[in-house]
Design a protein around this motif. Structure first.
Motif, short mmCIF file in Angstrom:
data_model
loop_
_atom_site.label_atom_id
_atom_site.label_comp_id
_atom_site.label_asym_id
_atom_site.label_seq_id
_atom_site.Cartn_x
_atom_site.Cartn_y
_atom_site.Cartn_z
N GLY A 21 0.81 -1.22 0.00
CA GLY A 21 0.00 0.00 0.00
C GLY A 21 0.83 1.25 0.00
O GLY A 21 0.57 2.20 -0.76
N PHE A 22 1.86 1.26 0.85
CA PHE A 22 2.71 2.45 0.90
C PHE A 22 3.49 2.61 -0.39
O PHE A 22 3.67 3.73 -0.88
N HIS A 69 1.28 4.17 -2.98
CA HIS A 69 1.08 5.58 -2.65
C HIS A 69 2.31 6.41 -3.01
O HIS A 69 2.20 7.48 -3.61
N ASN A 114 2.78 9.48 -5.94
CA ASN A 114 3.33 10.79 -5.62
C ASN A 114 4.58 11.07 -6.44
O ASN A 114 4.79 12.19 -6.92
#
Length: 212
Positions: free
Chosen positions: A53-54, A57, A61
């Motif tokens: 998940g990170f 993300h 970005n």
């Protein structure tokens, strides 16, 4: 811009801080003295596992940062850094390496930061372990910092604690909402320059500094 001074709050594993590096270089070239202060955002209690998940993300970005700044986030970084499970996003080693590089000559901190960022985001190398950061610094002509990093003295550790402590204190004093953050300090009164100014035009950033 000569004789102007700004304080830059950052974390070496922050993608937005990597995106701001070119603008910082332009400030330095224009005669602005830039003091680097790490905030320890991703170290200690701020370290976190690189889970799926990170990673997703971060990559979303990173693509936005690349479009905005032209800084490269390569497939090697995505494959060797973001897609490797069981590792931590932990900036302690990288921050300590930057402190080591600048222990005798503070001007080398920016060079060390750029070296570490390039190693991570372009070459996809390990900069979250002491050994990885030491290897990166040594390969870029900072063998003294690399050796110091592998066997840190109390002098180095004290300097590291001081820098991170001052960075966190200034961050809180400014009520900053993240890194990168830029501050102008005059008469012991710091003024926060919005981070958006680091991602716009250079002339606009210079105007913000002059007006602070």
């Amino acid at each position: 811009m000569n004789n102007s001074e700004v304080t830059y709050l950052f974390d070496p594993l922050c993608g937005w801080c990597y995106g701001a590096t070119r603008m910082l270089g332009r400030l330095s070239a224009a005669g602005v003295r830039v003091e680097l202060l790490p905030t320890g955002l991703f170290s200690g209690a701020g370290a976190r596992p690189m889970d799926e998940g990170f990673a997703a993300h971060a990559w979303a970005n990173d693509q936005r940062i690349e479009r905005l700044t032209g800084q490269s986030f390569t497939p090697a970084y995505r494959h060797n850094v973001l897609n490797v499970r069981g590792t931590l996003l932990d900036s302690h080693a990288a921050t300590l390496g930057i402190t080591a590089a600048g222990l005798e000559d503070p001007s080398r901190r920016f060079a060390a930061l750029k070296t570490i960022q390039h190693a991570r985001y372009v070459e996809g190398r390990d900069v979250v372990t002491i050994g990885g950061v030491a290897e990166v610094l040594a390969a870029d002509g900072m063998a003294d910092a690399a050796e110091m990093l592998k066997a840190p003295t109390e002098t180095l550790l004290a300097a590291h604690r001081d820098q991170v402590g001052r960075g966190r204190a200034l961050f809180q004093r400014l009520h900053a909402d993240g890194v990168p953050s830029l501050a102008v300090i005059r008469n012991d009164a710091p003024r926060l320059i919005g981070s958006n100014a680091l991602f716009g035009s250079f002339d606009n950033l210079v105007a913000h500094i002059a007006a602070a």
